[in-house]
Write a protein that holds these residues in place. Structure first.
Motif, short mmCIF file in Angstrom:
data_model
loop_
_atom_site.label_atom_id
_atom_site.label_comp_id
_atom_site.label_asym_id
_atom_site.label_seq_id
_atom_site.Cartn_x
_atom_site.Cartn_y
_atom_site.Cartn_z
N MET A 1 -5.89 8.50 -5.89
CA MET A 1 -5.61 7.43 -4.94
C MET A 1 -4.54 6.47 -5.45
N ILE A 2 -3.92 6.81 -6.55
CA ILE A 2 -2.89 5.93 -7.11
C ILE A 2 -1.76 5.71 -6.11
N VAL A 3 -1.19 6.79 -5.62
CA VAL A 3 -0.02 6.68 -4.76
C VAL A 3 -0.34 5.95 -3.46
N PRO A 4 -1.41 6.30 -2.73
CA PRO A 4 -1.68 5.57 -1.49
C PRO A 4 -1.94 4.07 -1.70
N ILE A 5 -2.62 3.72 -2.76
CA ILE A 5 -2.92 2.30 -2.99
C ILE A 5 -1.65 1.54 -3.34
N LEU A 6 -0.83 2.11 -4.23
CA LEU A 6 0.43 1.43 -4.56
C LEU A 6 1.35 1.34 -3.34
N GLU A 7 1.33 2.36 -2.52
CA GLU A 7 2.15 2.33 -1.30
C GLU A 7 1.61 1.28 -0.32
N LEU A 8 0.29 1.13 -0.25
CA LEU A 8 -0.31 0.08 0.58
C LEU A 8 0.18 -1.29 0.11
N TYR A 9 0.18 -1.52 -1.20
CA TYR A 9 0.69 -2.79 -1.75
C TYR A 9 2.11 -3.04 -1.26
N ARG A 10 2.95 -2.01 -1.36
CA ARG A 10 4.35 -2.14 -0.98
C ARG A 10 4.51 -2.44 0.50
N VAL A 11 3.75 -1.75 1.34
CA VAL A 11 3.86 -1.93 2.79
C VAL A 11 3.44 -3.35 3.18
N ILE A 12 2.34 -3.83 2.66
CA ILE A 12 1.86 -5.18 2.99
C ILE A 12 2.89 -6.22 2.55
N GLU A 13 3.44 -6.06 1.36
CA GLU A 13 4.46 -7.00 0.88
C GLU A 13 5.70 -6.97 1.77
N ALA A 14 6.11 -5.78 2.16
CA ALA A 14 7.32 -5.64 2.98
C ALA A 14 7.13 -6.22 4.39
N GLU A 15 5.90 -6.29 4.86
CA GLU A 15 5.63 -6.74 6.23
C GLU A 15 5.09 -8.17 6.31
N LEU A 111 1.32 6.74 3.71
CA LEU A 111 1.25 6.16 2.38
C LEU A 111 1.68 7.24 1.39
N GLY A 112 2.95 7.27 1.09
CA GLY A 112 3.48 8.36 0.27
C GLY A 112 3.64 9.59 1.13
N THR A 113 3.08 10.70 0.67
CA THR A 113 3.19 11.96 1.41
C THR A 113 1.96 12.23 2.28
N SER A 114 1.15 11.23 2.52
CA SER A 114 -0.06 11.40 3.32
C SER A 114 0.28 11.66 4.78
N SER A 115 -0.73 12.05 5.53
CA SER A 115 -0.56 12.09 6.98
C SER A 115 -0.55 10.64 7.47
N PRO A 116 -0.11 10.39 8.70
CA PRO A 116 -0.10 9.01 9.20
C PRO A 116 -1.52 8.43 9.25
N LEU A 117 -1.62 7.15 8.95
CA LEU A 117 -2.91 6.46 9.00
C LEU A 117 -3.42 6.42 10.44
N LYS A 118 -4.69 6.69 10.59
CA LYS A 118 -5.34 6.62 11.89
C LYS A 118 -6.39 5.50 11.82
N PHE A 119 -6.29 4.55 12.74
CA PHE A 119 -7.27 3.46 12.77
C PHE A 119 -8.60 4.00 13.26
N LEU A 146 -2.36 12.50 -4.51
CA LEU A 146 -3.11 11.26 -4.71
C LEU A 146 -2.93 10.71 -6.12
N ILE A 147 -2.56 11.59 -7.04
CA ILE A 147 -2.53 11.18 -8.45
C ILE A 147 -1.16 11.31 -9.09
N GLU A 148 -0.13 11.51 -8.29
CA GLU A 148 1.22 11.58 -8.85
C GLU A 148 1.47 10.35 -9.70
N THR A 149 2.16 10.54 -10.79
CA THR A 149 2.50 9.42 -11.64
C THR A 149 3.54 8.56 -10.91
N PRO A 150 3.22 7.29 -10.71
CA PRO A 150 4.19 6.43 -10.03
C PRO A 150 5.47 6.31 -10.85
N VAL A 151 6.57 6.23 -10.15
CA VAL A 151 7.87 6.10 -10.81
C VAL A 151 8.28 4.64 -10.74
#
Length: 173
Positions: A1-15, A111-119, A146-151
């Motif tokens: 879950m590393i990549v989706p969580i870090l991507e969530l951080y980025r999306v919230i900050e960007a918006e 969130l990264g390479t995930s499928s689109p989020l569904k509410f 989910l576990i790719e090493t973040p760059v």
């Protein structure tokens, strides 16, 4: 879950500007969920609004994507009364704007390479400590994604060694 969580951080900050245009605080404190909204005194200080991330990961067979339910615990600071007799009752309902904007920002987003989020759902929680809502989103992602090493890009600024004299420009008479 590393990549989706870090991507969530980025999306919230960007918006965050979307919240600020509605006169709301867009500077979210985001962390992993550990019952902070229920027992805040057990955890380090966090600012509001806060978003705590929890999830379930369900396998769907070898070499098939995992089904992830990401649960966001949204804690906001609403001091205004929302009752029908309150003079600022509309301000007391800002929680619904936070919830709606989060749904708008996240639904359909990858969130990264995930499928689109569904509410999936939103549930207000009766909590004497703070205004609190639970938002659930669902997506699929392969285990390896989910576990790719973040760059992280690191670098340094190069210092330029500029020397010279300041010359005065003479204007022609």
């Amino acid at each position: 879950m590393i990549v989706p969580i870090l991507e969530l951080y980025r999306v919230i900050e960007a918006e965050k500007a979307k919240f600020e245009t509605k006169n709301l605080n867009g500077n979210f404190f985001i962390d992993l969920y550990r019952s902070q909204p229920v027992d805040p005194e057990l955890y380090e200080y966090y600012s509001l609004p806060a978003l705590f991330v929890n999830y379930t990961n369900t396998g769907q067979g070898k070499d098939k994507p995992r089904l992830i339910q990401m649960t966001l615990h949204l804690v906001i600071d609403e001091e205004e009364d929302a009752s029908n007799v309150a003079p600022n009752k509309v301000l007391g309902m800002n929680r619904f704007i936070y919830v709606g904007l989060l749904q708008e920002i996240l639904e359909g987003r990858k969130l990264g390479t995930s499928s689109p989020l569904k509410f999936i759902s939103e549930v207000p929680v009766d909590n004497p400590v703070a205004d609190y809502h639970i938002l659930v989103f669902e997506f699929e992602s392969y285990a390896r994604d989910l576990i790719e090493t973040p760059v992280f890009e690191f670098g340094e600024f190069e210092t330029l060694d500029l020397k010279g004299k300041l010359k005065q420009k003479k204007e022609a008479d």
